[in-house]
Design a protein around this motif. Structure first.
Motif, mmCIF file in Angstrom:
data_model
loop_
_atom_site.group_PDB
_atom_site.id
_atom_site.type_symbol
_atom_site.label_atom_id
_atom_site.label_comp_id
_atom_site.label_asym_id
_atom_site.label_seq_id
_atom_site.Cartn_x
_atom_site.Cartn_y
_atom_site.Cartn_z
ATOM 1 N N GLY A 14 0.727 -1.157 -0.073
ATOM 2 C CA GLY A 14 0.041 -0.169 -0.039
ATOM 3 C C GLY A 14 1.006 1.143 0.013
ATOM 4 N N PHE A 15 2.086 1.227 0.740
ATOM 5 C CA PHE A 15 2.928 2.330 0.760
ATOM 6 C C PHE A 15 3.615 2.617 -0.714
ATOM 7 C CE2 PHE A 15 3.075 1.993 5.419
ATOM 8 C CZ PHE A 15 3.036 3.460 5.702
ATOM 9 N N ASP A 16 3.650 1.664 -1.449
ATOM 10 C CA ASP A 16 4.358 1.550 -2.854
ATOM 11 C C ASP A 16 3.282 2.550 -3.545
ATOM 12 O OD1 ASP A 16 6.503 0.442 -2.332
ATOM 13 O OD2 ASP A 16 5.694 -1.435 -2.888
ATOM 14 N N LYS A 17 2.091 2.485 -3.313
ATOM 15 C CA LYS A 17 0.941 3.150 -4.243
ATOM 16 C C LYS A 17 0.514 4.460 -3.634
ATOM 17 C CE LYS A 17 -0.834 -1.360 -5.291
ATOM 18 N NZ LYS A 17 -2.110 -2.180 -5.199
ATOM 19 N N TYR A 18 1.207 4.877 -2.343
ATOM 20 C CA TYR A 18 0.585 6.069 -1.699
ATOM 21 C C TYR A 18 1.114 7.425 -2.449
ATOM 22 C CZ TYR A 18 0.228 9.644 1.794
ATOM 23 O OH TYR A 18 -0.092 10.772 2.418
ATOM 24 N N LYS A 19 0.108 8.145 -2.702
ATOM 25 C CA LYS A 19 0.272 9.490 -3.129
ATOM 26 C C LYS A 19 -0.116 10.629 -1.981
ATOM 27 C CE LYS A 19 1.654 8.124 -7.295
ATOM 28 N NZ LYS A 19 3.048 8.526 -7.752
ATOM 29 N N TYR A 20 0.504 11.447 -1.783
ATOM 30 C CA TYR A 20 0.271 12.562 -0.804
ATOM 31 C C TYR A 20 -0.661 13.506 -1.296
ATOM 32 C CZ TYR A 20 0.960 16.552 2.451
ATOM 33 O OH TYR A 20 0.812 17.685 3.279
ATOM 34 N N SER A 21 -1.801 13.705 -0.338
ATOM 35 C CA SER A 21 -3.166 14.598 -0.456
ATOM 36 C C SER A 21 -3.359 15.343 0.840
ATOM 37 C CB SER A 21 -4.101 13.739 -1.240
ATOM 38 O OG SER A 21 -4.994 14.504 -1.432
ATOM 39 N N ALA A 22 -3.019 16.671 0.605
ATOM 40 C CA ALA A 22 -3.189 17.407 1.803
ATOM 41 C C ALA A 22 -4.158 18.607 1.279
ATOM 42 C CB ALA A 22 -2.315 17.559 2.586
ATOM 43 N N VAL A 23 -4.775 19.412 2.279
ATOM 44 C CA VAL A 23 -5.493 20.483 2.100
ATOM 45 C C VAL A 23 -5.203 21.525 3.202
ATOM 46 C CG1 VAL A 23 -7.774 21.826 1.601
ATOM 47 C CG2 VAL A 23 -7.212 19.728 0.444
ATOM 48 N N ASP A 24 -4.675 22.591 3.046
ATOM 49 C CA ASP A 24 -4.316 23.419 4.027
ATOM 50 C C ASP A 24 -5.136 25.062 3.499
ATOM 51 O OD1 ASP A 24 -3.512 25.027 6.085
ATOM 52 O OD2 ASP A 24 -1.262 24.717 5.708
ATOM 53 N N THR A 25 -6.234 25.221 4.464
ATOM 54 C CA THR A 25 -6.902 26.553 4.038
ATOM 55 C C THR A 25 -6.779 27.628 4.997
ATOM 56 O OG1 THR A 25 -8.844 25.614 5.325
ATOM 57 C CG2 THR A 25 -8.803 25.370 2.618
ATOM 58 N N ASN A 26 -5.872 27.443 6.062
ATOM 59 C CA ASN A 26 -5.570 28.141 7.189
ATOM 60 C C ASN A 26 -4.863 29.646 6.830
ATOM 61 O OD1 ASN A 26 -5.048 29.515 9.552
ATOM 62 N ND2 ASN A 26 -3.983 27.951 10.446
ATOM 63 N N PRO A 27 -5.640 30.690 6.823
ATOM 64 C CA PRO A 27 -4.982 31.970 6.398
ATOM 65 C C PRO A 27 -3.767 32.190 6.905
ATOM 66 C CG PRO A 27 -7.380 32.414 6.989
ATOM 67 C CD PRO A 27 -7.055 31.112 7.328
ATOM 68 N N LEU A 28 -3.422 31.926 8.353
ATOM 69 C CA LEU A 28 -2.131 32.264 8.718
ATOM 70 C C LEU A 28 -1.070 31.354 8.204
ATOM 71 C CD1 LEU A 28 -0.317 33.249 11.118
ATOM 72 C CD2 LEU A 28 -1.104 31.610 12.476
ATOM 73 N N SER A 29 -1.436 30.167 7.874
ATOM 74 C CA SER A 29 -0.545 29.352 7.063
ATOM 75 C C SER A 29 -0.155 29.638 5.758
ATOM 76 C CB SER A 29 -0.948 27.709 7.329
ATOM 77 O OG SER A 29 -0.211 27.095 6.762
ATOM 78 N N VAL A 30 -1.440 29.867 5.173
ATOM 79 C CA VAL A 30 -1.275 29.944 3.627
ATOM 80 C C VAL A 30 -0.460 31.198 3.365
ATOM 81 C CG1 VAL A 30 -2.602 30.648 1.659
ATOM 82 C CG2 VAL A 30 -3.289 28.703 3.153
ATOM 83 N N THR A 177 -11.464 9.721 3.691
ATOM 84 C CA THR A 177 -11.471 10.458 2.575
ATOM 85 C C THR A 177 -10.330 10.414 1.787
ATOM 86 O OG1 THR A 177 -10.520 12.538 3.408
ATOM 87 C CG2 THR A 177 -13.009 12.231 3.682
ATOM 88 N N GLY A 178 -9.309 9.900 2.158
ATOM 89 C CA GLY A 178 -7.978 9.893 1.368
ATOM 90 C C GLY A 178 -7.165 11.288 1.344
ATOM 91 N N ILE A 179 -7.761 12.300 1.981
ATOM 92 C CA ILE A 179 -7.244 13.594 1.797
ATOM 93 C C ILE A 179 -7.075 14.200 3.331
ATOM 94 C CG2 ILE A 179 -7.557 16.086 1.268
ATOM 95 C CD1 ILE A 179 -9.670 14.966 -0.727
ATOM 96 N N LEU A 180 -5.878 14.539 3.617
ATOM 97 C CA LEU A 180 -5.572 15.248 4.926
ATOM 98 C C LEU A 180 -5.808 16.642 4.992
ATOM 99 C CD1 LEU A 180 -4.160 14.739 7.785
ATOM 100 C CD2 LEU A 180 -2.019 15.506 6.772
ATOM 101 N N PHE A 181 -6.734 17.101 5.695
ATOM 102 C CA PHE A 181 -7.415 18.502 5.835
ATOM 103 C C PHE A 181 -6.545 18.992 7.014
ATOM 104 C CE2 PHE A 181 -10.819 16.196 3.573
ATOM 105 C CZ PHE A 181 -10.881 17.153 2.693
ATOM 106 N N LEU A 182 -5.669 19.942 7.048
ATOM 107 C CA LEU A 182 -4.812 20.069 8.013
ATOM 108 C C LEU A 182 -5.773 21.286 9.098
ATOM 109 C CD1 LEU A 182 -1.539 20.993 5.943
ATOM 110 C CD2 LEU A 182 -1.974 19.123 7.285
ATOM 111 N N PRO A 183 -5.700 21.043 10.247
ATOM 112 C CA PRO A 183 -6.554 21.649 10.976
ATOM 113 C C PRO A 183 -5.848 23.261 11.385
ATOM 114 C CG PRO A 183 -5.001 20.395 12.385
ATOM 115 C CD PRO A 183 -4.876 19.902 10.984
#
Length: 385
Positions: A14-30, A177-183
């Motif tokens: 499973g790690f061999d097929k892994y693709k990173y997927s994340a969403v960061d919408t925090n204004p401070l971070s962005v 969901t397969g997506i990491l939504f950064l808090p």
């Protein structure tokens, strides 16, 4: 150290097929932190391994925890009539905290900059993040302490659990969901606390004794902000993302049982530790709050790391963590009074939990390093001989 292959062959595939997927919408971070991190990463040498950056940031937070343990082991130093933590310690804590946050922000950028991104890097990063929750909370606690104007050790215990569950929510989302939504709370809390450490060094802990408004103390603001952020921002956003994935028919687990399975072990850990707190014959949490928090936080990190392995490898989360079985025995022995020296029992069990978690972490890093034919802390390639 005798290592063990904790990661199964199915998970390795499973790690061999892994693709990173994340969403960061925090204004401070962005708008603030990412531009800052993009600037900082340019000064790092290209031979510096991203995992070494990650580990250095983690150790800075551990250093904060150890430093405050020396000056305020039982969380009484900030109380009136006690010897307070020296101002220079708060300066160091503020600097180390912000440096750790910065290193956590640039490690991924360094990986992309050096073309060395691997699933191990993400697992290593988020796995250490799960452990830093307890170091972060315990260090912040020393600002207010447990005195009349501070926070009670039981209250802090439940606050710690709010932080822990807030952390695992993001990885539960990704498991489904397969997506990491950064808090949002992560960036805001680390920047704020770094400033609070520095302010404490200047004005002294006595400032936090004073009411902010009427009888509303700073400790009340501390408690309110953590709970409010979790229940009005983190939890609603997590549920929104899950519902959105459900409506888009992109949920990875259609069964409610399978979707909620990652919460089973953490909930059982919460119940076991709370039973020990509530029914402890010697009130062990009051006697050794720092050690108890460390035990809970480390056990939780172990559960979370195993969830992260499952969500990254797209495999089923295991319902029960083996650590819960001996812990059940320990709690029963403690609350029934079979073994009366609860403090010693807590120290022994905490040692077992820490060593077990370190063994798990080292084993997984070694196993994945071998699988991807890389060195964990170097950009050099292993010899093919």
């Amino acid at each position: 150290m005798v290592l063990y292959n904790y990661v199964t062959q199915e998970q390795l595939a499973g790690f061999d097929k892994y693709k990173y997927s994340a969403v960061d919408t925090n204004p401070l971070s962005v708008y603030v932190m990412h531009p800052f991190w993009n600037f900082v990463v340019k000064f790092l040498p290209t031979w510096l391994a991203p995992n070494l950056i990650t580990f250095t940031g983690f150790m800075l937070l551990v250093l904060n925890f150890v430093m405050l343990s020396y000056f305020d082991f039982d969380f009484t130093a900030s109380s009136a009539g006690h010897v307070h933590v020296p101002s220079l310690v708060w300066v160091a804590a503020g600097i180390f905290n912000f440096l750790a946050y910065t290193l956590d922000g640039v490690d991924g950028k360094q990986a992309r900059r050096t073309n060395s991104s691997t699933p191990l890097g993400e697992l290593f990063d988020h796995g250490l993040d799960s452990w830093t929750c307890v170091f972060f909370v315990a260090t912040v606690y020393s600002i207010f302490g447990r005195g009349d104007s501070g926070v009670g050790v039981v209250t802090l215990y439940y606050i710690l659990w709010v932080v822990l569950f807030s952390f695992i929510l993001s990885h539960w989302e990704k498991y489904n969901t397969g997506i990491l939504f950064l808090p949002w709370g992560y960036d805001m809390s680390l920047v704020t606390i770094s400033l609070v450490y520095l302010v404490t060094a200047v004005v002294g802990v006595e400032t936090w004794y004073q009411p902010m408004l009427f009888h509303f103390l700073y400790r009340d603001l501390f408690t309110f902000m953590i709970i409010a952020c979790s229940f009005t921002v983190t939890l609603p956003m997590s549920l929104y993302n899950i519902v959105k994935a459900y409506r888009n028919d992109t949920l990875k687990h259609s069964s409610l049982y399978e979707a909620l399975l990652p919460f089973l072990s953490p909930v059982l850990l919460f119940l076991l530790s709370t039973i020990w707190v509530v029914f402890s014959p010697s009130n062990v949490l009051d006697l050794q709050p720092r050690v108890f928090y460390l035990m809970v936080g480390t056990a939780f990190a172990n559960l979370t790391c195993k969830l992260i392995v499952c969500q990254m490898s797209n495999t089923r989360c295991q319902p029960l963590n083996w650590m819960l079985f001996p812990m059940t025995t320990v709690v029963l022995v403690a609350v029934t009074g079979v073994y009366q020296n609860e403090t010693l029992l807590l120290f022994l069990w905490t040692t077992v939990v820490i060593l077990s978690h370190i063994h798990y972490g080292v084993s997984v890093v070694q196993q994945l390093s071998g699988h991807f034919n890389i060195f964990a802390f170097s950009l050099k390639k292993p010899s093919s001989d």
